[in-house]
Design a protein around this motif. Sequence first.
Motif, PDB file in Angstrom:
ATOM      1  N   UNK A  99       0.573  -1.220   0.245  1.00  0.00           N
ATOM      2  CA  UNK A  99      -0.039  -0.070  -0.077  1.00  0.00           C
ATOM      3  C   UNK A  99       1.165   0.965  -0.209  1.00  0.00           C
ATOM      4  N   UNK A 100       1.802   1.389   0.444  1.00  0.00           N
ATOM      5  CA  UNK A 100       3.243   2.513  -0.213  1.00  0.00           C
ATOM      6  C   UNK A 100       3.896   2.030  -1.402  1.00  0.00           C
ATOM      7  N   UNK A 101       2.636   1.795  -2.566  1.00  0.00           N
ATOM      8  CA  UNK A 101       2.976   1.541  -3.512  1.00  0.00           C
ATOM      9  C   UNK A 101       1.470   2.606  -4.580  1.00  0.00           C
ATOM     10  N   UNK A 102       1.948   2.684  -5.430  1.00  0.00           N
ATOM     11  CA  UNK A 102       0.740   3.607  -6.490  1.00  0.00           C
ATOM     12  C   UNK A 102      -0.741   2.422  -6.446  1.00  0.00           C
ATOM     13  N   UNK A 103      -0.893   2.598  -5.790  1.00  0.00           N
ATOM     14  CA  UNK A 103      -2.373   1.849  -5.884  1.00  0.00           C
ATOM     15  C   UNK A 103      -3.362   2.214  -6.306  1.00  0.00           C
ATOM     16  N   UNK A 104      -3.994   3.385  -6.003  1.00  0.00           N
ATOM     17  CA  UNK A 104      -5.394   3.723  -6.283  1.00  0.00           C
ATOM     18  C   UNK A 104      -5.118   4.948  -8.059  1.00  0.00           C
ATOM     19  N   UNK A 105      -3.276   5.594  -8.260  1.00  0.00           N
ATOM     20  CA  UNK A 105      -3.613   6.415  -8.992  1.00  0.00           C
ATOM     21  C   UNK A 105      -2.270   6.113 -10.017  1.00  0.00           C
ATOM     22  N   UNK A 106      -1.215   5.976 -10.998  1.00  0.00           N
ATOM     23  CA  UNK A 106      -0.193   6.308 -11.211  1.00  0.00           C
ATOM     24  C   UNK A 106       0.829   7.486 -10.794  1.00  0.00           C
ATOM     25  N   UNK A 107       1.722   6.362 -10.610  1.00  0.00           N
ATOM     26  CA  UNK A 107       2.766   6.960  -9.573  1.00  0.00           C
ATOM     27  C   UNK A 107       2.936   8.914  -9.981  1.00  0.00           C
ATOM     28  N   UNK A 108       2.788   8.843 -11.257  1.00  0.00           N
ATOM     29  CA  UNK A 108       3.337  10.757 -11.638  1.00  0.00           C
ATOM     30  C   UNK A 108       2.016  11.279 -10.739  1.00  0.00           C
ATOM     31  N   UNK A 109       0.883  11.040 -10.438  1.00  0.00           N
ATOM     32  CA  UNK A 109      -0.036  11.489  -9.976  1.00  0.00           C
ATOM     33  C   UNK A 109       0.341  12.085  -8.228  1.00  0.00           C
ATOM     34  N   UNK A 110       1.123  11.166  -7.455  1.00  0.00           N
ATOM     35  CA  UNK A 110       1.218  11.042  -5.717  1.00  0.00           C
ATOM     36  C   UNK A 110       1.896  11.633  -6.089  1.00  0.00           C
ATOM     37  N   UNK A 111       1.759  12.602  -4.586  1.00  0.00           N
ATOM     38  CA  UNK A 111       2.690  13.766  -4.658  1.00  0.00           C
ATOM     39  C   UNK A 111       3.220  13.413  -3.228  1.00  0.00           C
ATOM     40  N   UNK A 112       4.243  14.694  -2.988  1.00  0.00           N
ATOM     41  CA  UNK A 112       4.555  14.604  -1.486  1.00  0.00           C
ATOM     42  C   UNK A 112       5.956  12.908  -0.772  1.00  0.00           C
ATOM     43  N   UNK A 113       5.230  12.998   0.967  1.00  0.00           N
ATOM     44  CA  UNK A 113       6.439  11.844   0.886  1.00  0.00           C
ATOM     45  C   UNK A 113       6.120  11.008   0.237  1.00  0.00           C
ATOM     46  N   UNK A 114       4.747  10.209  -0.109  1.00  0.00           N
ATOM     47  CA  UNK A 114       4.380   8.990  -0.074  1.00  0.00           C
ATOM     48  C   UNK A 114       4.693   9.068  -2.752  1.00  0.00           C
TER      49      UNK A 114
END
Length: 262
Positions: free
Chosen positions: A190-205
């Motif tokens: 769950x500390x992987x891009x589960x819900x959206x692609x990696x490029x849409x994650x931001x911050x520490x996650x």
Amino acid sequence: MTRDDLRSYRSVVLGVAWRTVHNALTTPNLVIPTLAFPFFFFIAFAGGLSQLSHLPGFHFAQGYTAFQFVFVMLQSAAFGGVFTGFGIARDFEYGFARRLMLAAPHRSALVVGYALAAIIRWAVVAVLLTSAAFAVGMSVGGGGVELVGLYGLALILNSAALLWSAGIATRLRTIQAGPAMQMPVFLALFFAPVYVPLDLLSGWIHAVARGNPVTYLLEAGRSFVSGNAVHAGVAYGSAAALTALCALWARRGLRKAEAAGG
């Protein structure tokens, strides 16, 4: 190893695998979580969160159902290994594993037998989950041939999770070790891009996900589903390295169990 040794080794592997699979598929409190969890996550994520596919920058041609199918498939493989690890701990706690260790000339056959059982146990879930995904209209690119790559990654992850859990089970030898087996695997997933692609994650996650090996498995798996494989070499290399480390962990745990007399 002589021919008799090989025959004995095979007998132990198949005996342990058969018993573990039989128990897993005929005991309600074991088979229900094995089947219910993947389908619950697939329905909750692919259905309940499908509006996330409309976010700016979300580009996955096969749709959100296929996007989440990859995660749930890998998750089911990992937890199939962990749940089999629960069985190893239970066998030690009830004394059955001690009898197995006394009867087996080569104790590594026990771990191989449990690993085979974990693969068979996950294969049942994989067939049902894939059938359900296609039944609800999941789209797959590339003629579906690349799905073999996804199943290969899941298979390696299943073995890695089993070996990790076996290392815990052989060290602690009690079913109370369950959280120690499950929690690291849960966090890695769950500390992987589960819900959206990696490029849409931001911050520490985003930083954590970028350094998480599971991210490469997810991205490669999703590229297999889309018919345009990327990061396949990195994903398979990461999965193989993880399995090798977990195998060493399990081997040392088995030696601790032998030293403790099972």
